[in-house]
Write a protein that holds these residues in place. Structure first.
Motif, short mmCIF file in Angstrom:
data_model
loop_
_atom_site.label_atom_id
_atom_site.label_comp_id
_atom_site.label_asym_id
_atom_site.label_seq_id
_atom_site.Cartn_x
_atom_site.Cartn_y
_atom_site.Cartn_z
N ASP A 159 6.49 -1.95 -15.14
CA ASP A 159 7.86 -1.50 -15.39
C ASP A 159 8.66 -1.61 -14.09
O ASP A 159 8.17 -1.21 -13.03
N HIS A 160 9.87 -2.15 -14.16
CA HIS A 160 10.62 -2.27 -12.91
C HIS A 160 11.60 -1.11 -12.76
O HIS A 160 12.15 -0.59 -13.73
N VAL A 161 11.78 -0.74 -11.52
CA VAL A 161 12.48 0.49 -11.15
C VAL A 161 13.91 0.53 -11.69
O VAL A 161 14.40 1.60 -12.09
N HIS A 162 14.59 -0.60 -11.71
CA HIS A 162 16.02 -0.62 -12.04
C HIS A 162 16.29 -1.06 -13.47
O HIS A 162 17.40 -1.53 -13.77
N ALA A 163 15.33 -0.88 -14.35
CA ALA A 163 15.47 -1.33 -15.74
C ALA A 163 16.62 -0.62 -16.47
O ALA A 163 17.16 -1.17 -17.44
N ALA A 180 12.74 3.95 -3.14
CA ALA A 180 12.29 4.10 -4.53
C ALA A 180 10.78 4.25 -4.63
O ALA A 180 10.27 4.66 -5.68
N ALA A 181 10.07 3.94 -3.55
CA ALA A 181 8.62 4.09 -3.47
C ALA A 181 7.89 3.46 -4.66
O ALA A 181 7.13 4.14 -5.36
N PRO A 182 8.10 2.18 -4.90
CA PRO A 182 7.41 1.53 -6.03
C PRO A 182 5.92 1.35 -5.73
O PRO A 182 5.50 1.41 -4.57
N ASP A 183 5.16 1.12 -6.77
CA ASP A 183 3.74 0.79 -6.58
C ASP A 183 3.58 -0.63 -6.06
O ASP A 183 2.57 -0.97 -5.43
N LEU A 184 4.60 -1.45 -6.33
CA LEU A 184 4.47 -2.88 -6.12
C LEU A 184 5.85 -3.50 -5.95
O LEU A 184 6.82 -3.04 -6.53
N VAL A 185 5.91 -4.56 -5.15
CA VAL A 185 7.12 -5.37 -5.04
C VAL A 185 6.77 -6.75 -5.57
O VAL A 185 5.81 -7.39 -5.12
N VAL A 186 7.52 -7.22 -6.57
CA VAL A 186 7.28 -8.54 -7.16
C VAL A 186 8.30 -9.51 -6.60
O VAL A 186 9.51 -9.31 -6.74
N LEU A 187 7.80 -10.58 -5.95
CA LEU A 187 8.67 -11.53 -5.27
C LEU A 187 8.47 -12.93 -5.86
O LEU A 187 7.50 -13.62 -5.54
N PRO A 188 9.37 -13.40 -6.73
CA PRO A 188 9.25 -14.74 -7.29
C PRO A 188 9.73 -15.80 -6.30
O PRO A 188 10.45 -15.50 -5.35
#
Length: 239
Positions: A159-163, A180-188
């Motif tokens: 789930d992305h933080v800014h949905a 935002a302290a996400p679990d993960l950063v997804v970088l395409p």
């Protein structure tokens, strides 16, 4: 039938499904690699005069990829334009069916069946991950509400933080993304080409998944392998 495509993923879908109908495509239409057609400029700045000169029976476009003034100019010149809207995976399959039929496909291509089958049993991920998903930097821009890529990730357990953001692609300061302290950063690697040396350094201490933009954002033949390819990249970054 003569078709001009202004959407890279649709270019690939048409090229492999209805060989020979494409007369033109954008400079960003990189698949199939051997595609030999007239190039008509970018997705956001197509050469409408060049498109009209090709005398296409149909131009295929997308409401997000392409600008309405360009499409209006084509219509004013008497060119038929088919505009797709793709906000989630099921809608992608419906729109692909519509586009391929409009381009003269006599039957449903096997790759489309394989793609739908690949997404009937999405990769399970427990617990679900929570990610920030930049698609540009300078300024930092991330996935927001109601995006195809966001739906792809959600179906893969991320789930992305800014949905729920009011904008589909909000510009968020880097400090706020980190906070935002996400679990993960997804970088395409598209539309901005994030790499190991350009992107992860902005998020020290956070796991970063470098993923194929074609598998995350394209709705075409790449959909058949997207769950496997993206799932592996996400698990490698954040098991």
């Amino acid at each position: 039938m003569r078709v001009v495509s202004l959407v890279p993923s649709l270019t690939e879908a048409v090229a492999v499904s209805v060989p020979g109908v494409l007369a033109g495509a954008t400079d960003w239409c990189t698949h199939p690699a051997a595609l030999d057609v007239v190039r008509v400029g970018g997705t956001k700045n197509p050469r409408t005069d060049r498109i009209v000169a090709l005398a296409p029976d149909l131009v295929i476009a997308n409401e997000e990829e392409n600008r309405e003034p360009d499409l209006a100019a084509l219509r004013a010149a008497g060119v038929e334009v088919l505009v797709t809207e793709v906000r989630d995976v099921p809608q992608a399959f419906r729109e692909l069916d519509r586009v391929l039929r409009a381009c003269g496909a006599r039957s449903r291509p096997r790759w489309l069946d394989a793609a739908e089958e690949a997404w009937t049993a999405p990769v399970r991920r427990e617990p679900r991950g929570r990610a920030v998903v930049p698609v540009w930097r300078r300024p930092w821009t991330v996935l927001g509400r109601d995006t195809f890529a966001g739906d792809v990730l959600a179906r893969l357990g991320v789930d992305h933080v800014h949905a729920a953001h009011e904008d589909r692609y909000p510009r968020i300061p880097l400090a706020e993304l980190r906070a935002a302290a996400p679990d993960l950063v997804v970088l395409p690697d598209e539309p901005y080409r994030f790499t190991r040396d350009d992107g992860p350094e902005a998020f020290p201490g956070l796991p970063c998944a470098l993923v194929s933009g074609r598998h995350l954002t394209w709705y075409g033949p790449s959909l058949a392998e997207a769950p496997r390819v993206l799932g592996a990249a996400l698990r490698a970054a954040h098991p």
